[in-house]
Each structure stands twice: as C-alpha cells, then as structure tokens.
Design a protein around this motif. Sequence first.
Motif, PDB file in Angstrom:
ATOM      1  N   HIS A  34    -127.421  36.185 -25.179  1.00 16.02           N
ATOM      2  CA  HIS A  34    -127.948  37.531 -24.915  1.00 16.02           C
ATOM      3  C   HIS A  34    -127.552  38.491 -26.044  1.00 16.02           C
ATOM      4  O   HIS A  34    -126.406  38.478 -26.490  1.00 16.02           O
ATOM      5  CB  HIS A  34    -127.371  38.022 -23.578  1.00 16.02           C
ATOM      6  CG  HIS A  34    -127.926  39.320 -23.113  1.00 16.02           C
ATOM      7  ND1 HIS A  34    -129.205  39.436 -22.624  1.00 16.02           N
ATOM      8  CD2 HIS A  34    -127.387  40.569 -23.080  1.00 16.02           C
ATOM      9  CE1 HIS A  34    -129.424  40.690 -22.285  1.00 16.02           C
ATOM     10  NE2 HIS A  34    -128.335  41.396 -22.566  1.00 16.02           N
ATOM     11  N   PRO A  35    -128.494  39.336 -26.554  1.00 16.20           N
ATOM     12  CA  PRO A  35    -129.834  39.610 -26.040  1.00 16.20           C
ATOM     13  C   PRO A  35    -130.939  38.814 -26.726  1.00 16.20           C
ATOM     14  O   PRO A  35    -132.115  39.132 -26.566  1.00 16.20           O
ATOM     15  CB  PRO A  35    -129.991  41.100 -26.360  1.00 16.20           C
ATOM     16  CG  PRO A  35    -129.309  41.234 -27.690  1.00 16.20           C
ATOM     17  CD  PRO A  35    -128.121  40.293 -27.629  1.00 16.20           C
ATOM     18  N   TYR A  36    -130.595  37.772 -27.494  1.00 13.92           N
ATOM     19  CA  TYR A  36    -131.602  37.033 -28.257  1.00 13.92           C
ATOM     20  C   TYR A  36    -132.211  35.933 -27.395  1.00 13.92           C
ATOM     21  O   TYR A  36    -132.119  34.734 -27.710  1.00 13.92           O
ATOM     22  CB  TYR A  36    -130.968  36.457 -29.519  1.00 13.92           C
ATOM     23  CG  TYR A  36    -130.257  37.499 -30.351  1.00 13.92           C
ATOM     24  CD1 TYR A  36    -130.983  38.413 -31.116  1.00 13.92           C
ATOM     25  CD2 TYR A  36    -128.860  37.586 -30.359  1.00 13.92           C
ATOM     26  CE1 TYR A  36    -130.328  39.381 -31.868  1.00 13.92           C
ATOM     27  CE2 TYR A  36    -128.205  38.541 -31.106  1.00 13.92           C
ATOM     28  CZ  TYR A  36    -128.944  39.444 -31.861  1.00 13.92           C
ATOM     29  OH  TYR A  36    -128.304  40.409 -32.612  1.00 13.92           O
ATOM     30  N   THR A  37    -132.814  36.333 -26.296  1.00 13.97           N
ATOM     31  CA  THR A  37    -133.286  35.377 -25.300  1.00 13.97           C
ATOM     32  C   THR A  37    -134.726  35.681 -24.900  1.00 13.97           C
ATOM     33  O   THR A  37    -135.325  36.654 -25.350  1.00 13.97           O
ATOM     34  CB  THR A  37    -132.389  35.426 -24.049  1.00 13.97           C
ATOM     35  OG1 THR A  37    -132.331  36.785 -23.572  1.00 13.97           O
ATOM     36  CG2 THR A  37    -130.975  34.966 -24.365  1.00 13.97           C
ATOM     37  N   THR A  38    -135.249  34.858 -24.024  1.00 16.81           N
ATOM     38  CA  THR A  38    -136.600  35.020 -23.507  1.00 16.81           C
ATOM     39  C   THR A  38    -136.541  35.432 -22.036  1.00 16.81           C
ATOM     40  O   THR A  38    -135.524  35.242 -21.372  1.00 16.81           O
ATOM     41  CB  THR A  38    -137.384  33.699 -23.645  1.00 16.81           C
ATOM     42  OG1 THR A  38    -138.722  33.879 -23.180  1.00 16.81           O
ATOM     43  CG2 THR A  38    -136.732  32.571 -22.854  1.00 16.81           C
ATOM     44  N   TRP A  39    -137.635  36.002 -21.532  1.00 15.22           N
ATOM     45  CA  TRP A  39    -137.731  36.350 -20.110  1.00 15.22           C
ATOM     46  C   TRP A  39    -138.259  35.128 -19.347  1.00 15.22           C
ATOM     47  O   TRP A  39    -139.289  35.186 -18.677  1.00 15.22           O
ATOM     48  CB  TRP A  39    -138.666  37.533 -19.914  1.00 15.22           C
ATOM     49  CG  TRP A  39    -138.112  38.848 -20.355  1.00 15.22           C
ATOM     50  CD1 TRP A  39    -137.960  39.287 -21.641  1.00 15.22           C
ATOM     51  CD2 TRP A  39    -137.643  39.904 -19.517  1.00 15.22           C
ATOM     52  NE1 TRP A  39    -137.425  40.543 -21.655  1.00 15.22           N
ATOM     53  CE2 TRP A  39    -137.211  40.953 -20.362  1.00 15.22           C
ATOM     54  CE3 TRP A  39    -137.546  40.068 -18.131  1.00 15.22           C
ATOM     55  CZ2 TRP A  39    -136.706  42.147 -19.865  1.00 15.22           C
ATOM     56  CZ3 TRP A  39    -137.041  41.247 -17.640  1.00 15.22           C
ATOM     57  CH2 TRP A  39    -136.621  42.281 -18.512  1.00 15.22           C
TER      58      TRP A  39
END
Length: 415
Positions: free
Chosen positions: A234-239
């Motif tokens: 996080h925050p380099y993630t996907t939903w």
Amino acid sequence: MTTLDTHVAVVDLGYGDAGKGTVVDTLCAQGPVAAVIRFNGGAQAGHNVVTPDGREHTFAQFGAGTFHGVPTHLSRFAVVDPLALAAEAAHLRGLGVGDPFGLVSADPDALLATPWHAAANRVRERRRGRARHGSCGMGVGQTVEYALSNADAPRVADVRTPAVLRRRLAAVRDRLTAAYGPLDAPPLDDVVAAFAAFGAAVRIGALVPELLAAGPCVFEGAQGVLLDEWFGWHPYTTWSTTTFANAAALCPGVLRLGVVRTYTTRHGAGPLVTEADLGLPEPHNGTGEWQGAFRTGHFDAVAHRYAAEVCGGLDALAITHLDAPGRAPALGICRGYTVDGAALTRLVPGRAGDLAHQSALTALLERAVPDTPERPGDWREAIEDLLGAPAVIESRGPRFTDKTVHVKRLSSVPT
C-alpha cells in the motif's frame, strides 16, 4: 492427448505480467475446457497470447482460451467495460474468431465500468503528480470505489432495463463531473446505446454452477498478488482481490496454480527490491503513460514466498521465461534482504484490511537491500523448493507449443 480433468485457478505471484494469459491458453489447448471464468479485475488486464501460426492478441476481458473456442464468463467479481469489450471483439474478429460475443457471458451482479469512471481515474492520477500510485487509466478502481459509496452503481443486469440503465449512467456522469470537473467522455445517449447493444449480444446470468457442471473450467486472474488490495504494498495496489479468494468462493476446492517468472518485474511506482538492468527487453511491456516504466529484477524469493503465503498456499506452479537465464548470465535468485542491518528472509503478512501494516511493509521494502543473487544449477527445481509446490507447466516461449505440460501431474495434485 491427455486432457485437463480438474478446475484450475491461475494467479500471478508477482506484480503482474508473469504470463497468466499464455498459461491459460496452454491449459485450454489440453482441452476440452468448459469455460474460462474471469474472477477479478477488468479491462486493464493485458494477457498476451501468440498462437503457433503467429496470430497475436492481448486479452483483457475475453478469456485467454478464446483462440481454442473456449467461452468466457465474466463473474460477479469482474468489472465489465462494454466499450472496451467491443473494441477487443473487433480485434479478435480480425484474427479469425467468427463470433466473439457469442463466446461471452456475464453475471448480472458484475459492476459496469463507464467512460466517466475512466476519465475520472485519469484526472485523479494526474493530480497526484510525482506521487502517482500507478494505474492503467481504465477506471476499474474508480468503478469499484464509486460502487462502495453509491448503491445505484450500474451493474450488468441494468442493460436489460433501458430506463434504469440511463438513470444510473447519468448519475455516474453527474457525480463524477461534480467531483473531478469536466470529463472527456462520449455523450450519454451514445453510452446508453452501446451498453444496450452489449446486453443484446452476450448471455447474462449467474452461470458458474452450470459451467462447472459442464466440465473443467479455468479461472483466469488479473494483475498479481503483490498488487492485491489487502496484501499488496500500500498504496501501490489495485482495487481488486488478486489472490485465489474469489475463485475459491466460486469453486471451493479449485486447484491453485501460481504463475511466476524466472525474474521479477513490475510496472511503474512501488518497491522492487531486486531491481537490476538484466538486458531482457520485452516488446509487449514498454513504458506506458499510466502504468509507468517496465522494471526488471532478479528473482525475489522473499516477495514470491510472501505471495504464496497470503494466497493460502499453492497446489502447483507454472514457471515462465525459463529461456531468460540463458540470455541473461547475470540473472540469479535473491533469497533474502538486509534491512536496517538485520537479515530478513520472510515478510510477515497482516490481517486483510490492515492497510497500516501494508504501509509499514512498503516502508520496510523501500529500505531493503537485496542479498547477492545466486545462480541455481536447475531453475525449475530451485523455484519449486523455494515456493513449496511442483511445476506443472514449464514455459520457454510465448506459444503453447513452447511449454512442457505435466497434465498427469496437474490432475494428481490433491486439493
């Protein structure tokens, strides 16, 4: 030919781009497969497949078994973009797939991504400037976020009721325009017409039980576990839930097949501890306006073991790019890190939803120094040992004919 006789879920154990599409294509080539079921993500997927006769397509919403005539089902966990699906269908038609829409079905509860979601996604990412999280610019995450706050978020079922569809699309347009300013999107009437045409062209229904009863199914995941909404950095993630969780909810006991390269890659911002210039260019993975640069690194055993752990373990592996070590003499396996002077060989998972823990992991990885990579004598055996699962597919090229497939071994894996 020995055929596939079990349901299989295909998940990327890295940051995406490990070769899920070519693995799904290979499984479908064993035939017969009742369906490819998409269980997360949406039009941002980019699963490149090359056929033995040289045709090439980057699968996004269509399943990567399409060249074998295997139908695709977009499950309730998928985000459906009718406009992007139409463009993809046109490309497949040009490659000889006679009736692409005839091979597609969609769950009525799946969310619909609209042009306003995509436009708002791009505005939002631009506003972050140098602090971008990374995005494909397709609005998939924006669609999910919108639905969490708006009970009337458009879903596939709405395409069958024109008045409801128009009202819900207009609400998306108006709310996102109010939040982000003028958005670059087609007129409402054009979007309504395109979405209604999608509804007339595809079969709509909660079809997973029917498909599972018809024969072996392949569950095709999108992106990678290290980008997971709850367990990624996080925050380099996907939903999106990129682990096996959604596939297991649709098919308890599905065989868990993890895909991993012989080297670790990622697009854009975020930790890549083993990053190195390995001299391994890839024509399908360049720098993109939204995703950012394509980055490579040594095989990161720490990160991939973490991925296997947060997935709940693996039944089997598909190892891709086994030809790469022969082209990259410096390539090796990194078995550990040094962080703040201490050795580290395991990343401790947090609880699902504990984003503070994931942010702390991100900060830790940004301080991590990789151990000196080791060159294994046998790459397959080394990766099997590190990840604790047998390799049932070994890939040395983009075509399914470039794979060694141990179908009997795959079918005998206990689940």
